[in-house]
Scaffold this motif. Structure first.
Motif, PDB file in Angstrom:
ATOM      1  N   MET A 140       0.810  -1.210   0.000  1.00 11.73           N
ATOM      2  CA  MET A 140       0.000   0.000   0.000  1.00 11.73           C
ATOM      3  C   MET A 140       0.849   1.267   0.000  1.00 11.73           C
ATOM      4  SD  MET A 140      -3.085  -1.294   0.067  1.00 11.73           S
ATOM      5  CE  MET A 140      -4.301  -0.201   0.759  1.00 11.73           C
ATOM      6  N   ASN A 141       2.057   1.197   0.535  1.00 18.15           N
ATOM      7  CA  ASN A 141       2.927   2.379   0.475  1.00 18.15           C
ATOM      8  C   ASN A 141       4.119   2.156  -0.471  1.00 18.15           C
ATOM      9  OD1 ASN A 141       3.808   0.684   2.928  1.00 18.15           O
ATOM     10  ND2 ASN A 141       5.584   2.005   2.650  1.00 18.15           N
ATOM     11  N   ALA A 142       4.608   0.927  -0.565  1.00 18.57           N
ATOM     12  CA  ALA A 142       5.776   0.660  -1.408  1.00 18.57           C
ATOM     13  C   ALA A 142       5.465   0.823  -2.888  1.00 18.57           C
ATOM     14  CB  ALA A 142       6.308  -0.746  -1.137  1.00 18.57           C
ATOM     15  N   VAL A 143       4.177   0.759  -3.268  1.00 14.53           N
ATOM     16  CA  VAL A 143       3.819   0.902  -4.682  1.00 14.53           C
ATOM     17  C   VAL A 143       4.170   2.295  -5.201  1.00 14.53           C
ATOM     18  CG1 VAL A 143       1.435   1.736  -4.368  1.00 14.53           C
ATOM     19  CG2 VAL A 143       2.013   0.311  -6.353  1.00 14.53           C
ATOM     20  N   GLY A 144       4.424   3.227  -4.314  1.00 13.34           N
ATOM     21  CA  GLY A 144       4.872   4.548  -4.734  1.00 13.34           C
ATOM     22  C   GLY A 144       6.178   4.501  -5.515  1.00 13.34           C
ATOM     23  N   ALA A 145       6.901   3.386  -5.426  1.00 10.39           N
ATOM     24  CA  ALA A 145       8.148   3.217  -6.181  1.00 10.39           C
ATOM     25  C   ALA A 145       7.913   3.237  -7.685  1.00 10.39           C
ATOM     26  CB  ALA A 145       8.830   1.907  -5.785  1.00 10.39           C
TER      27      ALA A 145
END
Length: 300
Positions: free
Chosen positions: A115-120
């Motif tokens: 949910m937050n790492a997809v910002g990569a």
């Protein structure tokens, strides 16, 4: 004593935090939730690091026999390990509520999640709308609730993270009807299948939520050494072999100029020109959906 809900991060045994590792090592029992997501490593690697046996907790145990996990947690420390962050799935909230109802103290150790790492992938997190899940269609069941959320997100210019179905220890319904419990082989939805289903629903609904030319980003094995991210139209991504699981998909909304600059580094055309992606070849009837995924599963 304490029920510990501990996030393991995204990839392998090394992604646990120091705080989480300290907690695991002082627990009498250690359970690994193994149906909402998976780590890309063997359970034995976890046991070697922790110095303890790890008990795999499948859907049936967590949802129907939670008392097994909570037994004596008021007298000894018990760990419940979750891939990603402990609150990435509603099941884990339910376990916490059950523990509190029994007067068991609950402590949480957070970790990185999709949910937050997809910002990569280059799309900014604060520009994401409601997350959706896409499940495997069957001949008689094609749920499309994701369609409305994607449509509403894109009307607001927001991106949508689509989490793709995994099926682990799912009973064979035909055998179940005959009074026998036989489990199906594990299945992990690919980006290719997700896009096929997305376009099938758009063809049925026809509300223009997206089409084959809509920008999206396919993400495979996030955090791993061989992670793959490709940005392109849904049609372009459907033709890419993303390899072994796990996969997720981002359907883009309105793309900011800074996001455009970030996404340019993983554009389909650039990745193809540099030989960084392979074409996807759909399996023949009766073969595995994704040969790379099948090969990965056979390692264990």
């Amino acid at each position: 004593m304490v029920l510990w809900l501990i996030g393991l991060g995204l990839y392998d045994e090394r992604d646990i935090t120091l705080r989480g590792l300290e907690a695991v090592r002082k627990c009498s029992r250690v359970y690994l939730e193994a149906y909402t997501s998976i780590l890309l490593c063997d359970k034995k690697k976890l046991e070697d690091l922790y110095g303890k046996e790890v008990i795999v907790a499948d859907r049936e145990m967590v949802e129907s026999a939670a008392e097994t996990i909570l037994a004596d947690a008021d007298k000894e420390d018990v760990a419940f390990l979750v891939v990603g962050d402990p609150f990435g799935a509603t099941t884990h909230t339910d376990l916490q509520l059950r523990a509190r109802e029994r007067g068991i103290q609950v402590r949480v150790v957070h970790n990185a999640s999709v949910m937050n790492a997809v910002g990569a992938c280059g799309l900014q997190l604060y520009r994401f709308g409601e997350c959706v899940s896409i499940v495997f269609f069957t001949d008689t069941w094609q749920p499309d609730s994701f369609y409305d959320r994607i449509r509403d997100n894109r009307k607001l210019g927001l991106h949508t993270l689509a989490l793709l179905d995994i099926k682990v220890k799912e009973p064979n319904l035909a055998m179940l009807a005959r009074g026998k419990t036989v489990y199906e082989p594990p299945r992990y939805m690919t980006i290719n299948t997700a896009i096929e289903q997305l376009l099938e629903i758009e063809a049925k609904r026809g509300e223009g939520a997206y089409d084959k030319d809509t920008l999206a980003v396919g993400v495979a094995r996030l955090q791993s050494d061989d992670q793959l991210m490709v940005a392109g139209t849904l049609e372009q991504l459907q033709g890419v072999d993303f390899g072994a699981p796990l996969h997720c998909l981002v359907i883009a909304g309105t793309v900011h100029v800074v996001e455009e600059e970030m996404v340019a580094h993983i554009r389909f055309e650039k990745m193809q020109a540099e030989g960084l992606i392979k074409p996807f070849v759909k399996a023949e009837e009766g073969e595995g959906e994704d040969d790379a995924a099948d090969a990965w599963l056979r390692k264990f």
